[in-house]
Design a protein around this motif. Structure first.
Motif, PDB file in Angstrom:
ATOM      1  N   ALA A   9       0.805  -1.221   0.000  1.00 38.87           N
ATOM      2  CA  ALA A   9       0.000   0.000   0.000  1.00 38.87           C
ATOM      3  C   ALA A   9       0.838   1.271   0.000  1.00 38.87           C
ATOM      4  O   ALA A   9       0.283   2.374   0.010  1.00 38.87           O
ATOM      5  N   VAL A  10       2.165   1.149  -0.018  1.00 40.29           N
ATOM      6  CA  VAL A  10       3.023   2.332  -0.018  1.00 40.29           C
ATOM      7  C   VAL A  10       2.959   2.986  -1.392  1.00 40.29           C
ATOM      8  O   VAL A  10       3.225   2.341  -2.414  1.00 40.29           O
ATOM      9  N   THR A  11       2.607   4.244  -1.437  1.00 40.57           N
ATOM     10  CA  THR A  11       2.516   4.969  -2.707  1.00 40.57           C
ATOM     11  C   THR A  11       3.316   6.263  -2.623  1.00 40.57           C
ATOM     12  O   THR A  11       3.286   6.961  -1.601  1.00 40.57           O
ATOM     13  N   TYR A  12       4.010   6.554  -3.690  1.00 38.71           N
ATOM     14  CA  TYR A  12       4.800   7.777  -3.783  1.00 38.71           C
ATOM     15  C   TYR A  12       4.236   8.668  -4.887  1.00 38.71           C
ATOM     16  O   TYR A  12       3.674   8.173  -5.877  1.00 38.71           O
ATOM     17  N   SER A  13       4.400   9.959  -4.724  1.00 43.87           N
ATOM     18  CA  SER A  13       3.997  10.895  -5.766  1.00 43.87           C
ATOM     19  C   SER A  13       4.972  10.795  -6.933  1.00 43.87           C
ATOM     20  O   SER A  13       6.181  10.601  -6.740  1.00 43.87           O
ATOM     21  N   ILE A  14       4.440  10.910  -8.134  1.00 45.09           N
ATOM     22  CA  ILE A  14       5.303  10.908  -9.321  1.00 45.09           C
ATOM     23  C   ILE A  14       6.147  12.175  -9.299  1.00 45.09           C
ATOM     24  O   ILE A  14       5.622  13.275  -9.116  1.00 45.09           O
ATOM     25  N   PRO A  15       7.463  12.057  -9.460  1.00 42.66           N
ATOM     26  CA  PRO A  15       8.316  13.252  -9.381  1.00 42.66           C
ATOM     27  C   PRO A  15       8.045  14.229 -10.526  1.00 42.66           C
ATOM     28  O   PRO A  15       7.524  13.864 -11.581  1.00 42.66           O
ATOM     29  N   GLU A  16       8.396  15.468 -10.274  1.00 43.93           N
ATOM     30  CA  GLU A  16       8.232  16.501 -11.292  1.00 43.93           C
ATOM     31  C   GLU A  16       9.121  16.203 -12.506  1.00 43.93           C
ATOM     32  O   GLU A  16      10.214  15.629 -12.365  1.00 43.93           O
TER      33      GLU A  16
ATOM     34  N   LEU B 261       4.423  -0.384 -18.355  1.00 46.88           N
ATOM     35  CA  LEU B 261       4.129   0.384 -17.156  1.00 46.88           C
ATOM     36  C   LEU B 261       5.434   0.810 -16.496  1.00 46.88           C
ATOM     37  O   LEU B 261       6.348   0.000 -16.316  1.00 46.88           O
ATOM     38  N   MET B 262       5.503   2.064 -16.111  1.00 48.29           N
ATOM     39  CA  MET B 262       6.717   2.606 -15.513  1.00 48.29           C
ATOM     40  C   MET B 262       6.526   2.807 -14.017  1.00 48.29           C
ATOM     41  O   MET B 262       5.484   3.307 -13.566  1.00 48.29           O
ATOM     42  N   ASP B 263       7.527   2.402 -13.239  1.00 49.10           N
ATOM     43  CA  ASP B 263       7.490   2.619 -11.801  1.00 49.10           C
ATOM     44  C   ASP B 263       7.364   4.105 -11.491  1.00 49.10           C
ATOM     45  O   ASP B 263       7.921   4.962 -12.200  1.00 49.10           O
ATOM     46  N   THR B 264       6.650   4.417 -10.432  1.00 48.44           N
ATOM     47  CA  THR B 264       6.349   5.816 -10.127  1.00 48.44           C
ATOM     48  C   THR B 264       7.579   6.646  -9.777  1.00 48.44           C
ATOM     49  O   THR B 264       7.541   7.873  -9.850  1.00 48.44           O
ATOM     50  N   ARG B 265       8.672   6.012  -9.405  1.00 46.49           N
ATOM     51  CA  ARG B 265       9.830   6.796  -8.983  1.00 46.49           C
ATOM     52  C   ARG B 265      10.637   7.343 -10.171  1.00 46.49           C
ATOM     53  O   ARG B 265      11.588   8.100  -9.975  1.00 46.49           O
ATOM     54  N   VAL B 266      10.271   6.965 -11.400  1.00 45.03           N
ATOM     55  CA  VAL B 266      11.009   7.419 -12.586  1.00 45.03           C
ATOM     56  C   VAL B 266      10.375   8.705 -13.112  1.00 45.03           C
ATOM     57  O   VAL B 266       9.184   8.736 -13.444  1.00 45.03           O
ATOM     58  N   ALA B 267      11.158   9.761 -13.205  1.00 49.22           N
ATOM     59  CA  ALA B 267      10.656  11.071 -13.633  1.00 49.22           C
ATOM     60  C   ALA B 267      10.688  11.202 -15.149  1.00 49.22           C
ATOM     61  O   ALA B 267      11.621  10.720 -15.813  1.00 49.22           O
ATOM     62  N   GLU B 268       9.670  11.843 -15.702  1.00 43.44           N
ATOM     63  CA  GLU B 268       9.693  12.154 -17.127  1.00 43.44           C
ATOM     64  C   GLU B 268      10.820  13.141 -17.392  1.00 43.44           C
ATOM     65  O   GLU B 268      11.047  14.075 -16.636  1.00 43.44           O
TER      66      GLU B 268
ATOM     67  N   ASP C 188       2.427   3.236 -21.187  1.00 45.19           N
ATOM     68  CA  ASP C 188       0.966   3.124 -21.114  1.00 45.19           C
ATOM     69  C   ASP C 188       0.409   3.559 -19.772  1.00 45.19           C
ATOM     70  O   ASP C 188      -0.789   3.817 -19.644  1.00 45.19           O
ATOM     71  N   GLY C 189       1.263   3.605 -18.745  1.00 49.68           N
ATOM     72  CA  GLY C 189       0.770   3.994 -17.425  1.00 49.68           C
ATOM     73  C   GLY C 189       1.853   3.865 -16.375  1.00 49.68           C
ATOM     74  O   GLY C 189       3.002   3.512 -16.660  1.00 49.68           O
ATOM     75  N   ARG C 190       1.463   4.191 -15.161  1.00 47.02           N
ATOM     76  CA  ARG C 190       2.376   4.131 -14.011  1.00 47.02           C
ATOM     77  C   ARG C 190       1.936   3.022 -13.070  1.00 47.02           C
ATOM     78  O   ARG C 190       0.764   2.643 -13.015  1.00 47.02           O
ATOM     79  N   ILE C 191       2.885   2.532 -12.267  1.00 48.68           N
ATOM     80  CA  ILE C 191       2.583   1.473 -11.312  1.00 48.68           C
ATOM     81  C   ILE C 191       3.586   1.528 -10.168  1.00 48.68           C
ATOM     82  O   ILE C 191       4.747   1.905 -10.359  1.00 48.68           O
ATOM     83  N   GLU C 192       3.114   1.187  -8.970  1.00 48.14           N
ATOM     84  CA  GLU C 192       4.013   1.011  -7.828  1.00 48.14           C
ATOM     85  C   GLU C 192       4.568  -0.404  -7.902  1.00 48.14           C
ATOM     86  O   GLU C 192       3.881  -1.371  -7.572  1.00 48.14           O
ATOM     87  N   ALA C 193       5.791  -0.537  -8.370  1.00 52.25           N
ATOM     88  CA  ALA C 193       6.343  -1.866  -8.629  1.00 52.25           C
ATOM     89  C   ALA C 193       7.629  -2.148  -7.879  1.00 52.25           C
ATOM     90  O   ALA C 193       7.912  -3.302  -7.549  1.00 52.25           O
ATOM     91  N   ALA C 194       8.436  -1.142  -7.606  1.00 54.81           N
ATOM     92  CA  ALA C 194       9.753  -1.375  -7.015  1.00 54.81           C
ATOM     93  C   ALA C 194       9.629  -1.759  -5.546  1.00 54.81           C
ATOM     94  O   ALA C 194       8.750  -1.291  -4.823  1.00 54.81           O
ATOM     95  N   GLU C 195      10.529  -2.637  -5.133  1.00 55.18           N
ATOM     96  CA  GLU C 195      10.577  -3.015  -3.725  1.00 55.18           C
ATOM     97  C   GLU C 195      10.888  -1.793  -2.866  1.00 55.18           C
ATOM     98  O   GLU C 195      11.571  -0.865  -3.284  1.00 55.18           O
ATOM     99  N   ILE C 196      10.339  -1.801  -1.660  1.00 54.57           N
ATOM    100  CA  ILE C 196      10.637  -0.759  -0.685  1.00 54.57           C
ATOM    101  C   ILE C 196      11.825  -1.234   0.134  1.00 54.57           C
ATOM    102  O   ILE C 196      11.857  -2.374   0.610  1.00 54.57           O
ATOM    103  N   LEU C 197      12.816  -0.359   0.312  1.00 58.68           N
ATOM    104  CA  LEU C 197      14.028  -0.724   1.031  1.00 58.68           C
ATOM    105  C   LEU C 197      14.138   0.064   2.327  1.00 58.68           C
ATOM    106  O   LEU C 197      13.661   1.200   2.423  1.00 58.68           O
ATOM    107  N   ALA C 198      14.764  -0.544   3.322  1.00 63.42           N
ATOM    108  CA  ALA C 198      15.038   0.163   4.567  1.00 63.42           C
ATOM    109  C   ALA C 198      15.872   1.396   4.261  1.00 63.42           C
ATOM    110  O   ALA C 198      16.830   1.343   3.494  1.00 63.42           O
TER     111      ALA C 198
END
Length: 598
Positions: free
Chosen positions: A236-243, A369-376, A403-413
């Protein structure tokens, strides 16, 4: 009530059962609380059932305290209501399906949203009937692909599920908070450690959703938390798409010969050797692509490609949560047969997404689908779409689209918390409760409407609230045990006192029996080990294995007029005069129960 071991339907084991991996599974089988019937299916023996019933009693008391009323639905259900809500298909292979002799479709219920909804529809028609909370404690069934850890991941399990019915969202929020508070009281009374996490709704649907997790290294759920209080299931961890980044200074894309560079580590070494620059190339400079097979509940499947930074791995659970109710797995070699342009280890951006092949409706044949942490506007090294080549300075938005964005990358400590509350730490846990604000999904699908105060038809809004009752028992066994056996909290233990009679003198068993009867008259639950021809060592081992919180030994000390009183968890011991033993022990047990909230 006195339980005599000489007639108890139980046999303890000295060795761990074959295939048992976790402490709760090993000890519950060894102590004769449960027995395996098939993978993920267990028989409840008298001691296990006693603990289960005490957990259920606490749940019932707290549900009654919020005004909930208990019902009981069948486990065998017709398919039609589940077809109406699309869950006949959405549950996919996890649903146990069967037919009767007339070839009508039925299922073994994994949850009962449809039944609760239809029952309220049958009985209620006016806003004056609401709000309402009804619940059940019922056996559920899910065809787990990999049942494991005994009761923790089973195919048949006991669950408390309750549902709230309100005329509006304000009522739903009140019911949700009532359940949230009740769950905290339940777990506090059980003395079971828990954390409350933001969660995904998944196939249940709805908006707000929180999980109650029991933290343990053996847990299948990964959750994160920050020092300032942010807590969420990793799914459920979601990040805002970077500018977007200005890519005006990035040179045009170029190809680089990278022989056999099918892994990120080899690629980084070759980049530093063949394309040196002022700053050393690192995995974070690469954009890797993982091809996944998505299996839809209707049996169809498709390929998608996930793009993410090369220093991260894909978390398949996060992907699956985002694509629910579909199931996801890495694509197998045969999945590539229709896509010869995809070259394993060198997949770039040319043949996937909007710039790739299209189907007859104009949609991307391979969804990208591109992970949300990748900026245009960011520039990357990625596959060159031909063997032994990679592309450098590939800019997202300039050179390719997705085609869209997705939360896909593992969350790291060490990752930043999405709410800015500090860095995240990673932990694991077992889900023991889950609460949802369902909204109107099921009510709309099944036509649950009532007339409001103006005589207008309104769709009822619902909440769903589950507790894994049998899983709680396993969680308690995980939390409360030592190298000798179980150590139950007194409020759920199969008995309050365990009396061990050791020795051949008839006076020993006579004294032990009298003490058991005196405690029974005082309202204390007793297990009496009256088994003949067993050594003291075997009896002592069983007394610790069973996990009853108070142990009384009647044996050699009897000649001095004393019995030994042991507290199982603290391992403290003291001698009590026989004449005073019943009164002293009863007082201590009542004090323990009072402190435990019983």
């Amino acid at each position: 009530m006195i339980t005599r071991l000489s007639s108890l339907f139980a046999r303890t084991l000295r060795e761990d059962p074959v295939g048992a991996e976790v402490a709760s599974h090993k000890l519950l089988v060894r102590a004769s609380y449960i027995r395996r019937v098939a993978p993920g299916i267990y028989t409840w023996l008298p001691l296990g059932l006693a603990v289960l019933r005490k957990i259920e009693a606490i749940v019932r008391e707290e549900m009654a305290a919020i005004g909930a009323q208990e019902v009981h639905f069948p486990a065998l259900l017709p398919a039609e209501p589940y077809r109406a809500t699309n869950r006949w298909e959405e549950y996919g292979p996890n649903l146990f399906r069967l037919q009767d002799r007339r070839e009508n479709d039925y299922l073994l219920a994994p949850t009962h949203e449809e039944m609760f909804t239809l029952t309220v529809k049958d009985l209620f028609s006016s806003y004056r009937d609401l709000p309402a909370i009804i619940y059940q404690i019922q056996t559920k069934y899910r065809d787990e692909a990999r049942p494991r850890a005994g009761l923790i991941r089973a195919r048949e399990f006991v669950m408390k599920d309750s549902y709230s019915f309100d005329i509006d969202d304000e009522g739903l929020e009140k019911a949700y908070q009532l359940h949230r508070d009740a769950y905290e009281r339940i777990f506090n009374r059980l003395e079971l450690d828990y954390v409350i996490c933001q969660a995904m709704s998944g196939a249940m649907g709805g908006s707000a959703s929180e999980e109650f997790l029991f933290p343990t290294p053996i847990g299948e759920d990964t959750f994160v938390r920050s020092p300032a209080g942010y807590t969420a299931n990793a799914e459920a961890v979601t990040y805002s798409i970077p500018e977007p980044i200005d890519a005006g200074a990035v040179p045009p894309t170029r190809q680089l010969f990278t022989p056999e560079a099918k892994t990120i580590a080899i690629l980084v070494d070759q980049l530093n050797e063949r394309a040196p620059r002022e700053r050393t190339w690192q995995a974070a400079d690469t954009l890797k692509h993982l091809v996944l097979r998505v299996d839809e509940p209707n049996g169809q499947h498709r390929l998608i490609v996930i793009g993410l930074p090369g220093d991260r791995d894909v978390d398949l659970k996060r992907v699956e949560a985002a694509l629910a109710p579909a199931e996801v797995q890495p694509a197998a070699p045969e999945d590539f047969e229709d896509y010869p342009e995809l070259i394993a280890g060198f997949i770039g951006t040319k043949h996937i997404g909007p710039q790739g092949r299209k189907d007859s409706d104009g949609n991307s044949l391979i969804e990208y689908l591109m992970d949300t942490r990748v900026a245009e506007g960011s520039a990357w090294v990625t596959g060159g779409d031909e063997n032994d080549h990679h592309s450098i300075d590939v800019v997202f938005g300039r050179d390719f689209q997705v085609d869209g964005r997705i939360e896909a990358a593992e969350i790291l400590a060490g990752d930043a918390a999405p709410d800015g509350s500090g860095v995240l730490e990673i932990a694991r846990g077992i889900e023991i409760g889950h609460i949802f604000q369902l909204g109107r999904k099921y009510a709309q699908s099944l036509g649950l409407n009532v007339l409001d105060e103006h005589g207008k038809s309104r769709v009822v809004t619902m909440g769903s609230y589950g507790i894994g009752v049998s899983r709680i028992l396993a969680a308690l066994a995980e939390e409360y045990h030592d190298e000798h056996g179980l150590c139950w909290p007194i409020q759920v233990a199969p008995a309050h006192v365990y009396i061990v009679a050791t020795g051949k003198d008839p006076a020993i068993l006579e004294t032990a029996t009298t003490l058991a009867e005196q405690l029974d008259e005082a309202g204390i639950e007793v297990i009496l080990d009256d088994r003949a021809k067993l050594s003291a060592g075997v009896k002592f081992a069983d007394s610790e294995l069973f996990g009853v919180p108070n142990i009384v030994v009647v044996g050699r000390g009897l000649k001095d007029g004393v019995v030994e009183f042991r507290h199982r968890a603290s391992a403290t011991r003291e001698d009590l005069p026989v004449a005073e033993a019943a009164e002293v022990i009863a007082a201590r047990v009542h004090d323990q129960l009072q402190r435990a909230g019983r």
